[in-house]
Design a protein around this motif. Structure first.
Motif, short mmCIF file in Angstrom:
data_model
loop_
_atom_site.label_atom_id
_atom_site.label_comp_id
_atom_site.label_asym_id
_atom_site.label_seq_id
_atom_site.Cartn_x
_atom_site.Cartn_y
_atom_site.Cartn_z
N ASP A 22 7.47 11.68 -69.87
CA ASP A 22 7.71 13.10 -70.10
C ASP A 22 7.84 13.44 -71.58
O ASP A 22 8.10 14.59 -71.93
N LEU A 23 7.66 12.44 -72.46
CA LEU A 23 7.87 12.65 -73.89
C LEU A 23 6.71 13.44 -74.49
O LEU A 23 5.56 12.99 -74.43
N PRO A 24 6.97 14.60 -75.08
CA PRO A 24 5.87 15.34 -75.70
C PRO A 24 5.34 14.61 -76.93
O PRO A 24 6.08 13.89 -77.61
N GLU A 25 4.07 14.82 -77.22
CA GLU A 25 3.47 14.17 -78.38
C GLU A 25 3.81 14.89 -79.67
O GLU A 25 3.83 14.28 -80.75
N HIS A 26 4.07 16.21 -79.57
CA HIS A 26 4.24 17.01 -80.78
C HIS A 26 5.42 17.97 -80.61
O HIS A 26 5.87 18.24 -79.49
N LEU A 27 5.86 18.49 -81.73
CA LEU A 27 6.81 19.60 -81.71
C LEU A 27 6.12 20.85 -81.17
O LEU A 27 4.88 20.92 -81.15
N PRO A 28 6.89 21.84 -80.75
CA PRO A 28 6.24 23.09 -80.32
C PRO A 28 5.40 23.69 -81.43
O PRO A 28 5.66 23.48 -82.62
N THR A 29 4.37 24.42 -81.06
CA THR A 29 3.54 25.11 -82.05
C THR A 29 4.42 26.04 -82.87
O THR A 29 5.16 26.86 -82.31
N PRO A 30 4.40 25.93 -84.19
CA PRO A 30 5.27 26.77 -85.01
C PRO A 30 4.97 28.25 -84.83
O PRO A 30 3.82 28.66 -84.63
N LYS A 31 6.02 29.07 -84.92
CA LYS A 31 5.85 30.52 -84.86
C LYS A 31 5.07 31.02 -86.07
O LYS A 31 4.38 32.03 -86.00
#
Length: 337
Positions: A22-31
């Motif tokens: 369940d580990l995401p590869e990246h941080l959320p897309t920056p605002k």
């Protein structure tokens, strides 16, 4: 000099109950994405602002997290005997939604920088660089102790190699240097009282250098980030430009907020323990970073100096090179080869 190696290819979740599936590869897309205000180009690294003093720095596949605080609006932290503070904002990402984290820089052991949920949740072998005070606490929990804690005094250094191809002497590395900081006014009665009650813990700033070379003799810095930590404007900070020279610091992450204990509402019976807007500008003038990014300014109800005060002084005095990030925004920058 302490020396460790981290391998971003060995994927581990940031929390001990997280699963790799369940580990995401990246941080959320920056605002939003920001770059150097006058000299953009060649960006190969980034800083993502989570909130409070929590940022995530990415370079060469490595993620460095500063002062992890992931509580939500309405949650409380303990800040000393009889003193608590309520969070007013939410983090840009939740702790259990983070991708792999390789290293933590913890300026001091305080709830708004290392909250109770973080302490319970982080995996125990996550490398953490911090103060000797915090190391003593985090390694004294018996079977629940953290196992990779490294402490630095002001101007002590450690090397952190990033695992790469064998035989590559110019492999990417990090050098971390402890920087001075004072979280209480330098007034003998106040310092003695704090030593007695233990309300405000010792704190560090950091100089994080991103560069190449496996050891201190071969290391060549390509980008310097000064992280002020929770400090007041004190004489000890004057040593920083003496050691690093004018215009030799690429970026400063400055902790503002004018933190006031026990609460700003009790003025004048209060004590300011982090820089307000005026002191923040003083530190800019002293350190002369190429770019300054303010953090730690509006997340808790003990913060008495809003970011708007800092902006006003910066504009009035015609100071340049300040980049303002909202939670969930990033700043991209170029690490020189």
């Amino acid at each position: 000099m302490q020396h460790i190696t981290i391998d971003p290819r060995k994927v581990q979740p940031p929390t001990r109950d997280g699963g790799l599936n369940d580990l995401p590869e990246h941080l959320p897309t920056p605002k939003a994405t920001n770059t150097h205000p006058v000299k953009p180009g060649g960006e190969n690294a980034s800083i993502y602002f989570v909130g409070t003093a929590t940022t995530i720095i990415e370079w060469q596949g490595v993620r460095i997290m500063t002062d992890p605080n992931f509580l939500h609006a309405g949650d409380h932290v303990h800040l000393g005997p009889g003193v608590s503070s309520q969070r007013k904002t939410n983090p840009a990402v939740d702790l259990h939604e983070l991708p792999r984290i390789d290293l933590v820089l913890l300026s001091h052991y305080h709830g708004d920088h290392f909250d109770q949920h973080v302490e319970a949740s982080l995996r125990r072998n996550l490398p953490i660089v911090t103060t000797s005070h915090a190391k003593k606490i985090l390694t004294s929990k018996g079977p629940d102790s953290f196992t990779a804690i490294y402490d630095l005094e002001p101007f002590q250094q450690m090397m952190i190699n990033i695992e790469s191809d064998p035989g590559n002497d110019a492999s990417p590395s990090l050098r971390v240097t402890g920087m001075p900081g004072k979280h209480v006014p330098v007034v003998k009665p106040i310092e003695k009282l704090n030593e007695f009650v233990g309300a405000i813990p010792p704190t560090n700033g950091w100089m994080l250098e991103l560069g190449h070379g496996k050891d201190a003799s071969s290391f060549k810095p390509g980008y310097r980030i000064y992280i002020s930590g929770d400090t007041l404007m004190v004489d000890d900070l004057k040593e920083i430009p003496k050691r690093y020279g004018e215009h030799n610091i690429d970026l400063m992450l400055i902790h503002l907020g004018g933190t006031t204990v026990p609460s700003p509402s009790l003025s004048p019976f209060t004590l300011m323990v982090t820089m307000d807007a005026k002191q923040g500008v003083e530190l800019m003038r002293l350190v002369k970073p190429d770019v300054t990014i303010p953090v730690h300014y509006d997340d808790y109800d003990v913060f008495a100096s809003p970011l708007g005060d800092f902006k006003e002084i910066v504009e009035r005095e015609g100071l340049g090179g300040v980049v303002y990030l909202d939670r969930g925004e990033e700043y991209r920058f170029a690490v020189r080869q």
